[in-house]
Design an enzyme around this catalytic site. Structure first.
Site, mmCIF file in Angstrom:
data_model
loop_
_atom_site.group_PDB
_atom_site.id
_atom_site.type_symbol
_atom_site.label_atom_id
_atom_site.label_comp_id
_atom_site.label_asym_id
_atom_site.label_seq_id
_atom_site.Cartn_x
_atom_site.Cartn_y
_atom_site.Cartn_z
ATOM 1 N N CYS A 1 2.845 -3.141 9.687
ATOM 2 C CA CYS A 1 3.313 -2.147 10.640
ATOM 3 C C CYS A 1 4.820 -2.230 10.783
ATOM 4 C CB CYS A 1 2.663 -2.388 12.006
ATOM 5 S SG CYS A 1 0.854 -2.513 11.960
ATOM 6 N N ILE B 1 -5.215 -1.864 8.766
ATOM 7 C CA ILE B 1 -5.783 -2.808 7.799
ATOM 8 C C ILE B 1 -7.034 -3.465 8.383
ATOM 9 C CG2 ILE B 1 -5.354 -4.852 6.391
ATOM 10 C CD1 ILE B 1 -3.537 -2.583 5.599
ATOM 11 N N SER C 1 0.379 -10.820 -4.178
ATOM 12 C CA SER C 1 1.517 -10.993 -5.091
ATOM 13 C C SER C 1 1.716 -12.475 -5.400
ATOM 14 C CB SER C 1 2.783 -10.411 -4.441
ATOM 15 O OG SER C 1 3.945 -10.886 -5.060
#
Length: 628
Positions: A2, A52, A360
């Protein structure tokens, strides 16, 4: 993921709700799924939401049962379910399934010590009406950003600088010494931000401000490197694999589609391997390549995707250089000259077509000594510093005559940077070896006023002194510097800005603080041995990854920018160096920048890094100094 912002008039005046609304609007790209506000006269909190967790009930700002405590959060708390169970046993009542609401009740129980209980990535703003207290906090490794200004009877904060600058009272004065650090390091250290009066909350730092107007800053965690653990290499690898697997498993929590970036390097490949072991169904993976095969890692990414049966997505790009550079610069919250911002934006845009969250491999190099400069440090300590004075007396003047500004792999320039760095302490030398700027090039880019402002300032020692009180030694010194500076202020900021530009949440399993605490306390020899870095990761994943992945040298996330500057970007960059932009022209001599560009375009020398640094700064000024 956010965006958050807020205004606290600690002098008791009413804050301007229209200004808060403008600040929030500047964060819309971070939270396109909704926006919320909470206010009580002198305090206002704003929130932009990317849904999410608990898509239906997780709107913010959110409060406790009485409404006396209000909070807005950017990020994810991975252990929120465990914390929730403990709080419910103590009688706390929850209205939602969101991880953010857990923080409200945890604060009620623990006060500011609640931060020690959180496992996640976050920037937090919490208001306690009972104490007239505003608390701002950032996660341990600095994954999520938070900037603020205190003055004029108010504190203003936001996830991004452009949101902060929507407040008319935030100072707009450039700091020339910060500009000097930028040109030498390609980013602005949190300890010396771009604008005077605007501060960045540092990793693992929290700020408390009450009505007395005196902000109090404290740290709740430090990357500790002692005492060292006594483990065999096999025990260390087994424990490391378990912690990394646990981190990946925690970070798979999501109510929306989730995937992973896959470059084909050992970091991202390890994350994908562990996701495949813990995630039901096929892992979604995303890879990019370029027409120029020297920048493409697609064959290695395919090898990993086939090994683990992922739902693999890849694209070979021939991007419109002008268009993609403009979009990247539009979303660069402050100048950062890391060229990997461009491919990071491209792969984020590609992945966002399919998922809302990506894991990642960021952080592996800074945790496990994966850079060539770590090898350079070993050579320096083992050999160079022990050379006879007559030999060094010959090498050092010879290196000083080498013209600066050549490409990353140019042997002559590498020798010059090595010799200049070898004269410094381990932290200073690392910063020098990371830089592509020579004193001559820096001087050619500065006006007389700028030169007078930074005369006598050593840009490398100035940054290295940030950790002057640390007791870490050897390789640990270098890793602490990277974890406290290069990682949060370059790597993680670049990833945050470029992924949030397309409303994609990126998670980084290597930076789970329990994993970081464990690895930092291992002996240096378990992380790097001469030209082999990331030994621990190789040992942990030896039986799972294809041999071709384990044997690869680090390539990096590159783009053909050198050719772009000689071709499709030349006129665009030349125009940027030719125009005036008021305030910046006090400090930067654009004629020097044009001279570098002309030499590069004629292929006299490779000045890619130097040109890009100057171009990014000029473009940032063009986009923002109108407001400054």
């Amino acid at each position: 993921m956010c965006g958050i912002c807020g205004i606290y008039q600690y002098d008791g005046r009413l804050f301007d709700e229209a200004v808060l609304a403008r600040m929030s609007e500047h964060l819309r790209h971070r939270g396109p799924d909704g926006g919320g506000f909470w206010s009580a006269g002198k305090i206002g909190l704003g929130h932009r939401r990317l849904s999410i967790i608990d898509s239906e009930g997780g709107a913010q700002p959110i409060g406790n049962e009485t409404g006396e405590i209000q909070i807005c959060v950017n990020g994810e708390i991975y252990n929120h379910r465990e914390l929730r169970r403990g709080l419910e046993q103590k009688g706390h009542v929850f209205k939602t399934r969101s991880d953010s609401e857990v923080i409200v009740h945890l604060y009620e129980e623990k006060g500011t010590r609640f931060l020690e209980e959180l496992n996640g990535m976050f920037a937090i703003a919490l208001w306690d009406a009972r104490k007239d207290l505003l608390l701002l906090a950032r996660d341990r490794l600095g994954i999520k950003p938070l900037v603020y200004h205190v003055g004029g009877g108010r504190l203003v904060f936001a996830s991004e600088l452009r949101s902060l600058l929507a407040h008319p009272e935030v100072p707009r004065e450039l700091d020339p010494q910060a500009l000097h650090l930028y040109f030498n390091h390609e980013f602005f250290p949190a300890q010396r931000p771009l604008l005077k009066g605007v501060k960045k909350l540092q990793p693992a730092e929290f700020l408390v401000l009450t009505g007395d107007g005196e902000p109090k800053l404290e740290r709740y965690w430090e990357p500790g490197f002692a005492p060292k653990l006594s483990l065999t290499p096999e025990q260390a690898a087994q424990t490391f694999r378990g912690l990394l697997a646990g981190s990946v498993q925690k970070q798979l929590m999501s109510d929306v589609p989730l995937g992973a970036f896959l470059s084909g390097g050992i970091d991202s490949s390890s994350i994908v391997a562990l996701m495949a072991a813990h995630q039901p169904g096929k892992v979604k993976t995303f890879s990019l390549g370029f027409d120029d095969r020297s920048y493409s890692e697609l064959p290695y990414a395919r090898l990993v995707a086939e090994r683990f049966g992922t739902e693999h997505h890849e694209e070979v790009l021939r991007p419109d250089a002008l268009q993609v550079v403009d979009v990247v610069l539009d979303h660069m919250d402050e100048p950062i000259a890391d060229m990997a911002a461009i491919p990071t934006f491209l792969v984020s845009s590609f992945a966002r077509k399919h998922v809302t969250v990506c894991l990642s491999g960021d952080g592996g190099d800074e945790l496990l000594a994966g850079y060539d400069r770590h090898l350079a440090s070993q050579i320096c300590e083992k050999f160079y510093r022990h050379l006879p004075g007559t030999v060094r007396g010959f090498v050092e003047p010879l290196a000083a005559t080498i013209a600066g500004g050549s490409g990353k792999k140019n042997a002559a320039d590498m020798l010059r940077r090595f010799v200049e760095g070898a004269a410094k302490d381990p932290r200073g030398r690392q910063m020098r070896w990371q830089s592509f700027m020579s004193p001559e090039i820096v001087s050619s880019l500065y006006t007389a006023e700028m030169q007078s402002q930074v005369r006598g300032m050593d840009a490398f020692d100035a940054v290295a002194r940030i950790l002057s009180g640390s007791e870490a030694a050897g390789l640990d010194q270098e890793l602490e510097l990277e974890q406290r500076l290069y990682l949060p202020d370059d790597i993680l900021m670049k990833t945050d800005w470029m992924s949030m530009a397309v409303s994609l949440e990126v998670r980084v399993p290597f930076l789970d603080h329990e994993l970081v605490d464990f690895v930092n306390r291992l002996p240096a020899g378990m992380k790097r041995r001469w030209n082999r870095g990331k030994l621990l990761l190789h040992d942990a994943m030896r039986d799972e990854l294809p041999p071709a992945i384990l044997k690869r040298r680090k390539q990096g996330f590159g783009i053909p920018l050198k050719g772009w500057l000689q071709g499709p970007l030349f006129e665009r960059v030349d125009a940027a160096f030719s125009r005036s932009s008021g305030t910046l022209d006090r400090f930067i001599d654009r004629r020097g920048a044009r001279a570098l560009l002309a030499a590069h375009q004629k292929r006299q020398r490779d000045y890619t890094h130097q040109i890009w640094s100057a171009f990014v700064l000029c473009e940032w000024a063009e986009r923002n100094l109108g407001r400054l």
